[in-house]
Every structure is written in structure tokens, then in C-alpha cells.
Design an enzyme around this catalytic site. Sequence first.
Site, PDB file in Angstrom:
ATOM      1  N   ASP A 145       0.824  -1.216   0.000  1.00 48.31           N
ATOM      2  CA  ASP A 145       0.000   0.000   0.000  1.00 48.31           C
ATOM      3  C   ASP A 145       0.851   1.256   0.000  1.00 48.31           C
ATOM      4  O   ASP A 145       0.424   2.300   0.479  1.00 48.31           O
ATOM      5  CB  ASP A 145      -0.939  -0.006   1.220  1.00 48.31           C
ATOM      6  CG  ASP A 145      -0.165  -0.061   2.532  1.00 48.31           C
ATOM      7  OD1 ASP A 145       1.044  -0.347   2.509  1.00 48.31           O
ATOM      8  OD2 ASP A 145      -0.792   0.195   3.578  1.00 48.31           O
ATOM      9  N   LYS A 161       4.725   1.177  16.018  1.00 47.71           N
ATOM     10  CA  LYS A 161       3.626   2.035  16.503  1.00 47.71           C
ATOM     11  C   LYS A 161       3.712   2.350  17.984  1.00 47.71           C
ATOM     12  O   LYS A 161       3.095   1.685  18.819  1.00 47.71           O
ATOM     13  CB  LYS A 161       2.282   1.381  16.184  1.00 47.71           C
ATOM     14  CG  LYS A 161       2.048   1.270  14.687  1.00 47.71           C
ATOM     15  CD  LYS A 161       0.667   0.809  14.327  1.00 47.71           C
ATOM     16  CE  LYS A 161       0.486   0.684  12.827  1.00 47.71           C
ATOM     17  NZ  LYS A 161       1.189  -0.404  12.166  1.00 47.71           N
ATOM     18  N   ASP A 172       1.906   6.212   2.231  1.00 49.51           N
ATOM     19  CA  ASP A 172       1.116   5.010   2.544  1.00 49.51           C
ATOM     20  C   ASP A 172      -0.335   5.391   2.253  1.00 49.51           C
ATOM     21  O   ASP A 172      -0.862   6.322   2.865  1.00 49.51           O
ATOM     22  CB  ASP A 172       1.325   4.661   4.030  1.00 49.51           C
ATOM     23  CG  ASP A 172       0.466   3.480   4.496  1.00 49.51           C
ATOM     24  OD1 ASP A 172      -0.686   3.350   4.034  1.00 49.51           O
ATOM     25  OD2 ASP A 172       0.938   2.701   5.331  1.00 49.51           O
TER      26      ASP A 172
HETATM   27  N1  GDD Z   1      -0.588 -11.352   2.627  1.00 53.58           N
HETATM   28  C1  GDD Z   1      -0.819 -10.629   3.718  1.00 53.58           C
HETATM   29  N2  GDD Z   1      -1.274 -11.256   4.854  1.00 53.58           N
HETATM   30  N3  GDD Z   1      -0.611  -9.312   3.670  1.00 53.58           N
HETATM   31  C2  GDD Z   1      -0.850  -8.591   4.789  1.00 53.58           C
HETATM   32  C3  GDD Z   1      -1.331  -9.169   5.981  1.00 53.58           C
HETATM   33  C4  GDD Z   1      -1.547 -10.586   6.006  1.00 53.58           C
HETATM   34  O1  GDD Z   1      -1.966 -11.184   6.992  1.00 53.58           O
HETATM   35  N4  GDD Z   1      -1.473  -8.175   6.898  1.00 53.58           N
HETATM   36  C5  GDD Z   1      -1.095  -7.027   6.306  1.00 53.58           C
HETATM   37  N5  GDD Z   1      -0.720  -7.267   5.025  1.00 53.58           N
HETATM   38  C6  GDD Z   1      -0.237  -6.294   4.028  1.00 53.58           C
HETATM   39  C7  GDD Z   1      -1.202  -5.144   3.814  1.00 53.58           C
HETATM   40  O2  GDD Z   1      -2.049  -5.427   2.719  1.00 53.58           O
HETATM   41  C8  GDD Z   1      -0.257  -3.984   3.518  1.00 53.58           C
HETATM   42  O3  GDD Z   1       0.037  -3.902   2.130  1.00 53.58           O
HETATM   43  C9  GDD Z   1       1.026  -4.347   4.251  1.00 53.58           C
HETATM   44  O4  GDD Z   1       0.938  -5.727   4.578  1.00 53.58           O
HETATM   45  C10 GDD Z   1       1.230  -3.524   5.526  1.00 53.58           C
HETATM   46  O5  GDD Z   1       0.073  -3.626   6.335  1.00 53.58           O
HETATM   47  P1  GDD Z   1      -0.674  -2.327   6.886  1.00 53.58           P
HETATM   48  O6  GDD Z   1      -1.880  -2.799   7.619  1.00 53.58           O
HETATM   49  O7  GDD Z   1      -0.860  -1.333   5.804  1.00 53.58           O
HETATM   50  O8  GDD Z   1       0.379  -1.823   7.970  1.00 53.58           O
HETATM   51  P2  GDD Z   1       0.636  -0.337   8.482  1.00 53.58           P
HETATM   52  O9  GDD Z   1       0.518   0.658   7.398  1.00 53.58           O
HETATM   53  O10 GDD Z   1      -0.203  -0.113   9.694  1.00 53.58           O
HETATM   54  O11 GDD Z   1       2.171  -0.443   8.979  1.00 53.58           O
HETATM   55  C11 GDD Z   1       3.168  -1.002   8.147  1.00 53.58           C
HETATM   56  O12 GDD Z   1       3.565  -0.079   7.155  1.00 53.58           O
HETATM   57  C12 GDD Z   1       4.243   1.108   7.632  1.00 53.58           C
HETATM   58  C13 GDD Z   1       4.644   1.934   6.410  1.00 53.58           C
HETATM   59  O13 GDD Z   1       3.537   2.293   5.664  1.00 53.58           O
HETATM   60  C14 GDD Z   1       4.359  -1.424   9.019  1.00 53.58           C
HETATM   61  O14 GDD Z   1       5.214  -2.202   8.203  1.00 53.58           O
HETATM   62  C15 GDD Z   1       5.098  -0.211   9.602  1.00 53.58           C
HETATM   63  O15 GDD Z   1       6.285  -0.638  10.257  1.00 53.58           O
HETATM   64  C16 GDD Z   1       5.481   0.741   8.491  1.00 53.58           C
HETATM   65  O16 GDD Z   1       6.082   1.917   9.039  1.00 53.58           O
HETATM   66 MG    MG Z   2      -0.142   0.627   5.466  1.00 51.59          MG
END
Ligand code: GDD
Ligand code: MG
Length: 321
Positions: free
Chosen positions: A112, A163, A221
Site C-alpha cells: 500500500d 507504533k 502510505d
Molecule cells: N498477505 C498478507 N497477509 N498481507 C498482509 C497481511 C496478512 O496477513 N497483513 C497485512 N498485510 C499487508 C497489507 O495489505 C499492507 O500492504 C502491508 O501488509 C502492511 O500492512 P498495513 O496494515 O498497511 O500496515 P501499516 O501501514 O499499519 O504499517 C506497516 O507499514 C508502515 C509503512 O507504511 C508497518 O510495516 C510499519 O512498520 C510501516 O512503518
Molecule cells: Mg499501510
Amino acid sequence: MAIGILLVGGMGTRLKPLTNQTPKPMLPVGGLPVTERQLLAAKKAGINTVILATSYLSEIFTPYFGDGSKWGMKLLYAVEEVPLGTGGAIRNAAALIDFADSKEEFVIFNGDVLSGHDIAAQLAFHRANKADATLHLIEVADARAFGCVPTDANGRVLDFLEKMENPVTNAINAGCYIFNSSVISEIPAGKVVSIERETFPQLVKSARPVFGYSEQSYWLDIGTPAALFKGSRDIVGAGFLAGLGSKIGEGSLLTGGTSIGLGSRIGANCTITNSIIGDGVVIGDNCTIADSFLLHNSNVAADSEILGKYISPTENLPISL
Ligand code: GDD
Ligand code: MG
């Protein structure tokens, strides 16, 4: 050459209702799905094989991307029946190829993120440091919603804090990281694992060489409706962008970074601003549309006023940007 893994299996909860029928990475920005933009970035860095780690609405990806040959790439699909978390997803995706003895690195992308950083330079940095893992780091004004990653003067990662209320640094995990295959082997198979809350902290604790590659380039993001619209506007600019085969009726005015996908038809005398319109959408004459998302193949009757709405062929719901 390195192998890519795209994490595209999340539920996209913060983007609802836009993710009711579309997985978050398949939402269009500037007329192309986020995933397609990431594939193009990976290819530019010389990554030709990419595994999509899918779960929620996994069936949406394959008809669009197929075997990847349209992009000159080789695409494989891993499906988690039950979401395995970011770490479990990586392990499950890598199992599609013979990764244990692989000399190739894996480049993992959160599905994303729109990022203009130099992936090839990140890979070179990883190799120069003989690292086991190298994360792209970016500085943000408010790090609370992200993974906080303090480093030393050489870029060696000192900690990974997902987080936190009082971030110790503004440098965050930008969601693109390189792993040697040994790191993937250590993720337990068939289990829910968080790469952020389990794997990264463990790697650092056991003094493995984990590095941060800092590059302050365009980065976003797209995980909320406001961010998705910003991402699309950033690509389109102030005016509008219309895909191949789209027709815009006489007297219609499109502004505010509106994007239109392929083969859509806009009637005459419409005013459309700050909106994302998919492929094959049909809009009648004299419509006013603002701050709205019209999913592929949706229809809008003549004389409609659509303000802050998500419209699909079967739904009409409010959104707030
Ligand atoms: N296949 C799969 N299975 N993908 C997953 C799963 C799962 O169970 N859970 C999450 N994802 C994918 C989401 O679709 C997304 O593309 C990505 O992993 C990150 O998940 P988010 O839910 O968007 O996490 P976030 O934005 O809260 O935090 C993450 O991204 C940040 C940067 O944008 C973390 O990696 C943070 O450390 C990071 O700073
Ligand atoms: Mg994200």
C-alpha cells in the site's frame, strides 16, 4: 537477480467502504492500481520475478495481472486462506520457490506504499554492508502510526519499535525491505507472524546485521481514504487525467486531480472535481461530482449530485476525506 514479494493480503479496514469489493492494493491511483505501480518500480530495479502474497479478495489480482508477461515479468500468486500476518505471508510466499538455498535476496514491499526511492541503490547498500536485512527508512513529521527505526552513524539498526506513542526517532520503516534467504528460513511456517512486532525486533536483539537505507524521496502510505486521494492527485496534478478510450461530453469541466480509467463515458455539462473514477464508468449529463470514488463499471444517472460518496455497481455510501 533479487526476487520480489508484494504483501497485498491486508483487509484494508481503514479504507472501508472503498475496500468492500477491491483489495487496497488494487485501488487505482492516477488511473493504475497501486500494485501495478509497485511492479513497474520493481522492474525498473531489475526485479523480474514477483510473488503476490494475497489473502483478502485474492481472486481480484489474477485476472488483472495474469502471469505477468504483459509487463515482461514473471508473477506468482500465494494465497493465505487465513491471513498469516506480514511475516507469515512472506514465509508462505517464499515457499512457492526453492528459497532455502537461494543466493538471491528477497525484496519485500508493503502493498500500500507509493515510493520513488531507488530500489537498486537500496540493494547495493545491502550488499556493501553484507547485511541480512536492509530496510528503506524515511523521515516523517509524526512517526506514531509507523515502525520507528533508530540507527547508528553507519546506518546499523539499533531497534525496531512498531507504533509507539512517544517515537524515539522520526525515521520509520518505509515498507520496502531486503532479506537474505536465511532470514526467511527462520520465520516459522504456517503460523501467524508479524514481521514488525516479532521478526525485526528478534533480528536486532540477536545482533544480526540489519541496516537502514535512508532516502528521502516521494513516499506515501495510501492506507486511508484521504491518503489514497492525495496519492492520486499527486500523480495527476491540478487538472485531470483520462485513460484510453474514455469520452468526455461537451461543456464538462474536470478539475482537482480527477482521474478517469479506461473506456469511461462522461456526459455533457458535468462538473467533476477531486474524484477517482474507474474503468467502464458511465455518467449521464449535467452531473456534479466531488470528492468521490466511482468503482469500475458503475453508473450515474443524469442530473445527479454526488458529493463525498463511494459508488459501485451495487453500493452508494458516504466517505469522508
Ligand atoms: N498477505 C498478507 N497477509 N498481507 C498482509 C497481511 C496478512 O496477513 N497483513 C497485512 N498485510 C499487508 C497489507 O495489505 C499492507 O500492504 C502491508 O501488509 C502492511 O500492512 P498495513 O496494515 O498497511 O500496515 P501499516 O501501514 O499499519 O504499517 C506497516 O507499514 C508502515 C509503512 O507504511 C508497518 O510495516 C510499519 O512498520 C510501516 O512503518
Ligand atoms: Mg499501510
